[in-house]
Design an enzyme around this catalytic site. Sequence first.
Site, PDB file in Angstrom:
ATOM      1  N   HIS A  63      -9.850  -3.392  -0.760  1.00  0.00           N
ATOM      2  CA  HIS A  63      -9.829  -2.304   0.213  1.00  0.00           C
ATOM      3  C   HIS A  63     -10.234  -2.830   1.592  1.00  0.00           C
ATOM      4  O   HIS A  63     -10.854  -3.888   1.712  1.00  0.00           O
ATOM      5  CB  HIS A  63     -10.751  -1.175  -0.257  1.00  0.00           C
ATOM      6  CG  HIS A  63     -10.667   0.051   0.593  1.00  0.00           C
ATOM      7  ND1 HIS A  63      -9.454   0.602   0.943  1.00  0.00           N
ATOM      8  CD2 HIS A  63     -11.629   0.822   1.164  1.00  0.00           C
ATOM      9  CE1 HIS A  63      -9.680   1.668   1.685  1.00  0.00           C
ATOM     10  NE2 HIS A  63     -10.974   1.820   1.842  1.00  0.00           N
TER      11      HIS A  63
ATOM     12  N   ASP B 273       0.828  -1.207   0.000  1.00  0.00           N
ATOM     13  CA  ASP B 273       0.000   0.000   0.000  1.00  0.00           C
ATOM     14  C   ASP B 273       0.866   1.263   0.000  1.00  0.00           C
ATOM     15  O   ASP B 273       1.792   1.390   0.816  1.00  0.00           O
ATOM     16  CB  ASP B 273      -0.880  -0.020   1.252  1.00  0.00           C
ATOM     17  CG  ASP B 273      -2.192   0.728   1.080  1.00  0.00           C
ATOM     18  OD1 ASP B 273      -2.284   1.560   0.159  1.00  0.00           O
ATOM     19  OD2 ASP B 273      -3.118   0.470   1.851  1.00  0.00           O
ATOM     20  N   ASP B 274       0.567   2.176  -0.918  1.00  0.00           N
ATOM     21  CA  ASP B 274       1.203   3.507  -0.938  1.00  0.00           C
ATOM     22  C   ASP B 274       2.702   3.484  -1.225  1.00  0.00           C
ATOM     23  O   ASP B 274       3.410   4.445  -0.914  1.00  0.00           O
ATOM     24  CB  ASP B 274       0.987   4.240   0.395  1.00  0.00           C
ATOM     25  CG  ASP B 274      -0.433   4.756   0.567  1.00  0.00           C
ATOM     26  OD1 ASP B 274      -1.329   4.284  -0.147  1.00  0.00           O
ATOM     27  OD2 ASP B 274      -0.657   5.625   1.437  1.00  0.00           O
TER      28      ASP B 274
ATOM     29  N   ASP C 295      -0.499  -0.179  -5.112  1.00  0.00           N
ATOM     30  CA  ASP C 295      -1.762   0.314  -5.660  1.00  0.00           C
ATOM     31  C   ASP C 295      -1.666   1.730  -6.214  1.00  0.00           C
ATOM     32  O   ASP C 295      -2.426   2.107  -7.099  1.00  0.00           O
ATOM     33  CB  ASP C 295      -2.902   0.211  -4.641  1.00  0.00           C
ATOM     34  CG  ASP C 295      -2.562   0.774  -3.270  1.00  0.00           C
ATOM     35  OD1 ASP C 295      -1.436   1.279  -3.066  1.00  0.00           O
ATOM     36  OD2 ASP C 295      -3.427   0.696  -2.377  1.00  0.00           O
ATOM     37  N   HIS C 296      -0.718   2.511  -5.741  1.00  0.00           N
ATOM     38  CA  HIS C 296      -0.488   3.870  -6.259  1.00  0.00           C
ATOM     39  C   HIS C 296       0.757   4.425  -5.604  1.00  0.00           C
ATOM     40  O   HIS C 296       1.344   3.790  -4.726  1.00  0.00           O
ATOM     41  CB  HIS C 296      -1.687   4.791  -5.980  1.00  0.00           C
ATOM     42  CG  HIS C 296      -2.225   4.631  -4.589  1.00  0.00           C
ATOM     43  ND1 HIS C 296      -1.557   5.085  -3.484  1.00  0.00           N
ATOM     44  CD2 HIS C 296      -3.346   4.026  -4.137  1.00  0.00           C
ATOM     45  CE1 HIS C 296      -2.254   4.778  -2.398  1.00  0.00           C
ATOM     46  NE2 HIS C 296      -3.332   4.124  -2.762  1.00  0.00           N
TER      47      HIS C 296
ATOM     48  N   CYS D 178      -6.730   3.859  -2.934  1.00  0.00           N
ATOM     49  CA  CYS D 178      -6.815   2.427  -2.649  1.00  0.00           C
ATOM     50  C   CYS D 178      -7.886   1.652  -3.410  1.00  0.00           C
ATOM     51  O   CYS D 178      -7.590   0.789  -4.230  1.00  0.00           O
ATOM     52  CB  CYS D 178      -7.068   2.262  -1.155  1.00  0.00           C
ATOM     53  SG  CYS D 178      -5.836   1.309  -0.334  1.00  0.00           S
TER      54      CYS D 178
END
Length: 501
Positions: free
Chosen positions: A139, A46-47, A323-324, A85
């Site tokens: 999520h 994540d992130d 995810d990003h 997300c």
Amino acid sequence: MGAGINRFVLLFVLALPPSGIVMGQMRGNVVGNDSSRPNVLFIAVDDLRPQLGCYGDKVAITPNIDRLAKMGVVFNRAYCQQAVCAPSRASVMTGRRPDETKVWDLKAHFRTALPDVVTLPQYFKQHGYDTRNVGKIYHDPKNAQDPISWSAPEIMAVTDVAGPKYILTENLPTEGSWKAAATECVDVPDSAYVDGKVGDAAVHLLSELKDTTFFLAVGFRRPHLPFTAPKRYWDLYEADNIPWPAHDRAPENVPAIALHNSVELRGYSDIPDIGPLSPQKIRELRHGYYASVSYIDHQIGRLIDELERQGLLANTVIVLWSDHGFHLGELDLWSKTTNFELDTRVPLIVASPLLHYQHVHTDALVELVDIYPTLADLVGLPIPPGLAGTSMAPLMENPDRAWKKAVFSQFPRPWMYKDKPEVMGYSVRTADYRYTEWIATNDKSIKAAELYYYKDGVETANLVNQAAFSEKQAVMKRLLHDGWRNARPENTGRPDLSVKN
């Protein structure tokens, strides 16, 4: 890449089963388990932005991700479809883009718009794989999960059962308040925090799955805020050596709609509601991000070690993705929710036992939506119809080949909407430029536009409507409106099974 390596790769590629040929015996709509097929280890972080040693970061201490990079292909220019997300994960797991999943916020579920869609793990399950999930893949909330995707119930898939983000008493939630510090550094074992628990569970599950053909998805939450990690990972870095944000002000001539107020960070108790952050706090946050990345790197190393210990490494496709991206003070922004480079660009590494590379990088433009068809292709499953991505397997066979003309991202405004977004920002990225239009959802009028040239790696000035860039703007505008179908590579050798409008 050297000619000797190319010849070696070609021998293995010729041994791959062609796409569209299903191996094993059919049992209804399920293909029998064929133990000759590779396993899949599907790692989501994540992130995580490409702040890794294998991506050239001189400060990041990420030996295990760097080790994985040496085993496969590093995609230098990989992009998510929406930089937050739930929409990004829904896109990856369905192989569809946000306008098809209708997931643009943190509340919608992709099965509302696509009730019969077959997700990536569900597709592998239909073809005889034992599909399992540890940690955050969809999520976080319980109502965002998708049990049909998995062969057994998810493990620690949501935070209320996964484990703690905090250790210190002053950071634990109290009745009527969730606010706590944005960072925490405590001398505790890895398993004191949620991601160490996820790592423990995933290692244990690998030993359980060793005699099956499996698709194991493992999702880590750090370096998502809060930046909480055991002290030993903070101690890997000298605080004074943490670099300052590059270009820490908004681009010139940027439209207000392209920006945000860093609301995600502002919710933490040690962050002011408005106004600038102190230099000390900026350095602390960036230090915490690096520490969190190294914490997750160690968990990933444990997974690779367990694959090796169980004799599974030579028969497992490994994909690592985020995810990003994330802003850490660049452009005077924190966190995500934009169409800018640091939010949309992500790390993506794919290692396949049938494609023997040694630390190969490619600058080809790829997207997270490409993961679904790629994994199906790599293990010899037919690429299912309806996917909006392109298998990257041909690119892995020849990392220097011509590939996509452009990649596409989007983001709504307002971000947290009631019924539907008022405006959608659609963005197209080529090798050197990005063009974005903010389009009203009711009458399709263009509310604002942006054009950036990436000579410095970040957005420094919006060049839209400048005479010197009028030709480039016209080209980029045409690419955006022609859409992703017209930007795909030609002659990949794989069937075009995407939905036609």
